[in-house]
Design a protein around this motif. Structure first.
Motif, mmCIF file in Angstrom:
data_model
loop_
_atom_site.group_PDB
_atom_site.id
_atom_site.type_symbol
_atom_site.label_atom_id
_atom_site.label_comp_id
_atom_site.label_asym_id
_atom_site.label_seq_id
_atom_site.Cartn_x
_atom_site.Cartn_y
_atom_site.Cartn_z
ATOM 1 N N PRO A 118 0.805 -1.222 0.000
ATOM 2 C CA PRO A 118 0.000 0.000 0.000
ATOM 3 C C PRO A 118 0.843 1.279 0.000
ATOM 4 C CG PRO A 118 -0.904 -1.591 1.558
ATOM 5 C CD PRO A 118 0.391 -2.180 1.050
ATOM 6 N N LYS A 119 0.381 2.236 -0.775
ATOM 7 C CA LYS A 119 0.915 3.602 -0.854
ATOM 8 C C LYS A 119 2.211 3.727 -1.660
ATOM 9 C CE LYS A 119 -1.682 5.834 0.462
ATOM 10 N NZ LYS A 119 -3.039 5.955 -0.209
ATOM 11 N N CYS A 120 2.445 2.790 -2.546
ATOM 12 C CA CYS A 120 3.688 2.824 -3.329
ATOM 13 C C CYS A 120 3.491 3.326 -4.764
ATOM 14 C CB CYS A 120 4.320 1.433 -3.365
ATOM 15 S SG CYS A 120 5.055 0.982 -1.782
ATOM 16 N N GLY A 121 2.272 3.726 -5.117
ATOM 17 C CA GLY A 121 2.055 4.224 -6.485
ATOM 18 C C GLY A 121 1.087 3.368 -7.286
ATOM 19 N N THR A 122 0.256 2.616 -6.587
ATOM 20 C CA THR A 122 -0.736 1.740 -7.230
ATOM 21 C C THR A 122 -1.650 2.517 -8.172
ATOM 22 O OG1 THR A 122 -0.934 0.970 -4.943
ATOM 23 C CG2 THR A 122 -2.188 -0.234 -6.608
ATOM 24 N N THR A 123 -2.260 3.564 -7.640
ATOM 25 C CA THR A 123 -3.256 4.319 -8.409
ATOM 26 C C THR A 123 -2.625 4.897 -9.671
ATOM 27 O OG1 THR A 123 -4.147 4.937 -6.255
ATOM 28 C CG2 THR A 123 -5.008 6.112 -8.173
ATOM 29 N N TRP A 124 -1.452 5.423 -9.524
ATOM 30 C CA TRP A 124 -0.740 6.004 -10.667
ATOM 31 C C TRP A 124 -0.540 4.932 -11.739
ATOM 32 C CZ3 TRP A 124 4.857 8.428 -10.112
ATOM 33 C CH2 TRP A 124 5.122 9.222 -11.226
ATOM 34 N N VAL A 171 5.219 7.363 5.499
ATOM 35 C CA VAL A 171 4.535 8.654 5.672
ATOM 36 C C VAL A 171 3.182 8.634 4.952
ATOM 37 C CG1 VAL A 171 4.628 11.105 5.025
ATOM 38 C CG2 VAL A 171 6.638 10.001 6.036
ATOM 39 N N SER A 172 3.192 8.125 3.742
ATOM 40 C CA SER A 172 1.947 8.078 2.968
ATOM 41 C C SER A 172 0.918 7.166 3.655
ATOM 42 C CB SER A 172 2.253 7.596 1.541
ATOM 43 O OG SER A 172 1.112 7.687 0.731
ATOM 44 N N SER A 173 1.386 6.051 4.219
ATOM 45 C CA SER A 173 0.488 5.133 4.941
ATOM 46 C C SER A 173 -0.117 5.817 6.161
ATOM 47 C CB SER A 173 1.248 3.887 5.414
ATOM 48 O OG SER A 173 1.692 3.153 4.325
ATOM 49 N N MET A 232 9.827 1.443 -10.127
ATOM 50 C CA MET A 232 10.133 2.204 -8.921
ATOM 51 C C MET A 232 9.384 3.545 -8.999
ATOM 52 S SD MET A 232 12.382 0.009 -7.912
ATOM 53 C CE MET A 232 13.098 0.780 -6.461
ATOM 54 N N TYR A 233 8.699 3.874 -7.936
ATOM 55 C CA TYR A 233 7.963 5.148 -7.882
ATOM 56 C C TYR A 233 8.902 6.316 -8.197
ATOM 57 C CZ TYR A 233 5.122 8.930 -5.850
ATOM 58 O OH TYR A 233 4.412 10.102 -5.648
ATOM 59 N N GLU A 234 10.082 6.279 -7.608
ATOM 60 C CA GLU A 234 11.015 7.397 -7.759
ATOM 61 C C GLU A 234 11.470 7.539 -9.221
ATOM 62 O OE1 GLU A 234 11.189 5.025 -5.504
ATOM 63 O OE2 GLU A 234 10.788 6.095 -3.640
ATOM 64 N N ARG A 277 -2.096 13.124 -2.302
ATOM 65 C CA ARG A 277 -1.753 14.040 -1.214
ATOM 66 C C ARG A 277 -0.646 14.993 -1.631
ATOM 67 N NH1 ARG A 277 1.738 13.984 3.154
ATOM 68 N NH2 ARG A 277 2.849 12.338 2.037
ATOM 69 N N LYS A 278 0.586 14.483 -1.751
ATOM 70 C CA LYS A 278 1.693 15.345 -2.182
ATOM 71 C C LYS A 278 2.360 14.790 -3.431
ATOM 72 C CE LYS A 278 3.248 17.734 1.975
ATOM 73 N NZ LYS A 278 4.351 17.858 2.941
ATOM 74 N N GLY A 279 2.494 13.470 -3.495
ATOM 75 C CA GLY A 279 3.070 12.851 -4.686
ATOM 76 C C GLY A 279 4.509 13.263 -4.944
ATOM 77 N N ILE A 280 5.316 13.322 -3.886
ATOM 78 C CA ILE A 280 6.713 13.742 -4.063
ATOM 79 C C ILE A 280 7.670 12.683 -3.490
ATOM 80 C CG2 ILE A 280 6.219 16.214 -4.047
ATOM 81 C CD1 ILE A 280 7.185 16.255 -1.076
HETATM 82 S S1 PPS Z 1 -3.156 2.893 -2.300
HETATM 83 O O1 PPS Z 1 -4.150 3.416 -1.353
HETATM 84 O O2 PPS Z 1 -2.288 1.899 -1.663
HETATM 85 O O3 PPS Z 1 -3.736 2.386 -3.540
HETATM 86 O O4 PPS Z 1 -2.250 4.169 -2.622
HETATM 87 P P1 PPS Z 1 -1.221 4.281 -3.835
HETATM 88 O O5 PPS Z 1 -1.948 4.734 -5.039
HETATM 89 O O6 PPS Z 1 -0.398 3.064 -3.941
HETATM 90 O O7 PPS Z 1 -0.251 5.412 -3.341
HETATM 91 C C1 PPS Z 1 -0.696 6.717 -3.059
HETATM 92 C C2 PPS Z 1 0.505 7.637 -3.168
HETATM 93 O O8 PPS Z 1 0.808 7.847 -4.563
HETATM 94 C C3 PPS Z 1 0.698 9.241 -4.852
HETATM 95 N N1 PPS Z 1 0.196 9.438 -6.218
HETATM 96 C C4 PPS Z 1 0.936 9.922 -7.220
HETATM 97 N N2 PPS Z 1 2.213 10.316 -7.258
HETATM 98 C C5 PPS Z 1 2.671 10.787 -8.446
HETATM 99 N N3 PPS Z 1 1.911 10.901 -9.559
HETATM 100 C C6 PPS Z 1 0.627 10.525 -9.560
HETATM 101 N N4 PPS Z 1 -0.104 10.640 -10.652
HETATM 102 C C7 PPS Z 1 0.088 9.990 -8.349
HETATM 103 N N5 PPS Z 1 -1.121 9.524 -7.980
HETATM 104 C C8 PPS Z 1 -1.044 9.189 -6.686
HETATM 105 C C9 PPS Z 1 -0.262 9.765 -3.800
HETATM 106 O O9 PPS Z 1 -0.179 11.155 -3.682
HETATM 107 C C10 PPS Z 1 0.223 9.004 -2.584
HETATM 108 O O10 PPS Z 1 1.485 9.468 -2.108
HETATM 109 P P2 PPS Z 1 1.653 10.613 -0.996
HETATM 110 O O11 PPS Z 1 3.113 10.599 -0.644
HETATM 111 O O12 PPS Z 1 0.784 10.249 0.157
HETATM 112 O O13 PPS Z 1 1.252 11.882 -1.646
#
Ligand code: PPS
Length: 296
Positions: free
Chosen positions: A40-46, A127-129, A183-185, A250-253
């Motif tokens: 969770p929170k590693c960039g799934t949605t992206w 932090v994202s979690s 890798m998210y980064e 949230r921040k996506g950084i």
């Molecule tokens: S989940 O709930 O596990 O499905 O969440 P997940 O999508 O894996 O991760 C959410 C974090 O990804 C960031 N995010 C993005 N980053 C860059 N570009 C895009 N388009 C993008 N979409 C989602 C999101 O902001 C969460 O990270 P944080 O650090 O909390 O901002």
């Protein structure tokens, strides 16, 4: 304030929303299934948004605009196997990926199904979690501060369990032809190159489609899956309209951990990072981002 909620299902720490985990474990993977499986929170949605666009000629069909449980990708452990089967009937096998938050061992297997895994550095993932669990009351952490949450997270005492074990389970399969690790980064640093990698993994035809007409569809996908575009899409679809610090997008950084961690917490992560991963190759993946010290 109480500990982050989860239930143990076959030894897996199942997040409180995953009401269909038991059912999903009996999902029979099909030959051309495509899974996106992440801690969770590693960039799934992206990844979901990128993949769905690649599979649909750069576009996002109306039903897939929603991010929730059965939107852009059905979340198997949440919506259950019948919802996935029904969605395939509606859209065919090649329109979407199935979302999982499962380690390799528990993921549905088929030798020709494909698996995309996104990994993100441990500190930003933590932090994202934290922000995610604070946003949803179902986790039960109330107004717990970050430092208290950190203790649970680093001990693997929260949904999906130990981050290091989870990611290693997939990393051990990185050379399987049907597994792609992102890798998210790296995605943040060069989205274009990583979108092309995904397309090539899905099939050369998809990569050709992206790069035709001077990268027309590739450029479109980069733009439409940027953090800003994702945030807007989430808000427009009613999924992320709360505003403020706790939003889903949230921040996506890279590096927000620096705003949260004490030096001691950072050192604790470094120690575990080396203890769990040294010698696996995974410990080298963030070398250029200067996130992990020696942890001594
Ligand atoms: S989940 O709930 O596990 O499905 O969440 P997940 O999508 O894996 O991760 C959410 C974090 O990804 C960031 N995010 C993005 N980053 C860059 N570009 C895009 N388009 C993008 N979409 C989602 C999101 O902001 C969460 O990270 P944080 O650090 O909390 O901002």
């Amino acid at each position: 304030m109480s500990a982050p909620k989860y239930t143990l299902v076959h030894g897996f720490k199942c997040g409180p929303g995953l009401v269909n985990l038991e059912d999903s474990l009996s999902y029979e993977a099909q030959a051309d299934d495509l899974f996106i499986s992440t801690y969770p929170k590693c960039g799934t949605t992206w990844a979901q948004l990128i993949v769905t666009r690649i599979l649909n000629n750069g576009n996002l069909p109306e039903e897939f605009m929603q991010i929730g449980v059965d939107g852009v990708s059905p979340f198997l452990e949440m919506c259950g196997k019948q919802a996935v089967i029904d969605k395939k009937k509606r859209h065919g096998m090649h329109a979407f990926a199935i979302k999982l938050h499962l380690p390799f061992e528990l993921s549905p297997k088929h030798p020709t199904a494909k698996y995309i895994v996104v990994m993100r550095n441990a500190k930003d993932t933590c932090v994202s979690s934290y922000h995610h669990q604070k946003m949803y009351q179902i986790y039960g952490i109330g107004d717990m501060d970050f430092h208290s949450f950190f203790k649970f997270w680093i001990a693997g005492e929260t949904e999906a369990g130990d981050y290091f074990d989870f990611n290693l389970s997939w990393w051990n399969h990185r050379k399987d032809p049907n597994v792609l690790i992102l890798m998210y980064e790296e995605m943040k640093t060069d989205a274009s190159a990583n979108i092309v990698r995904i397309a090539e993994f899905l099939g050369q035809g998809y990569a050709d489609m992206l790069t035709a007409n001077e990268n027309q569809i590739l450029k479109q996908i980069v733009q439409e899956t940027s953090f800003e575009a994702t945030k807007k899409q989430l808000a427009d679809s009613g999924f992320d309209g709360k505003g403020g610090e706790a939003d889903f997008a949230r921040k996506g950084i890279i590096g927000d951990w620096r705003n949260h961690f004490t030096d001691e917490e950072s050192r604790i992560v470094d120690q575990k990072f080396h203890r769990k991963w040294d010698g696996t190759g995974l410990e080298k993946m963030w070398d250029k981002y200067c996130i992990f010290g020696k942890g001594v």
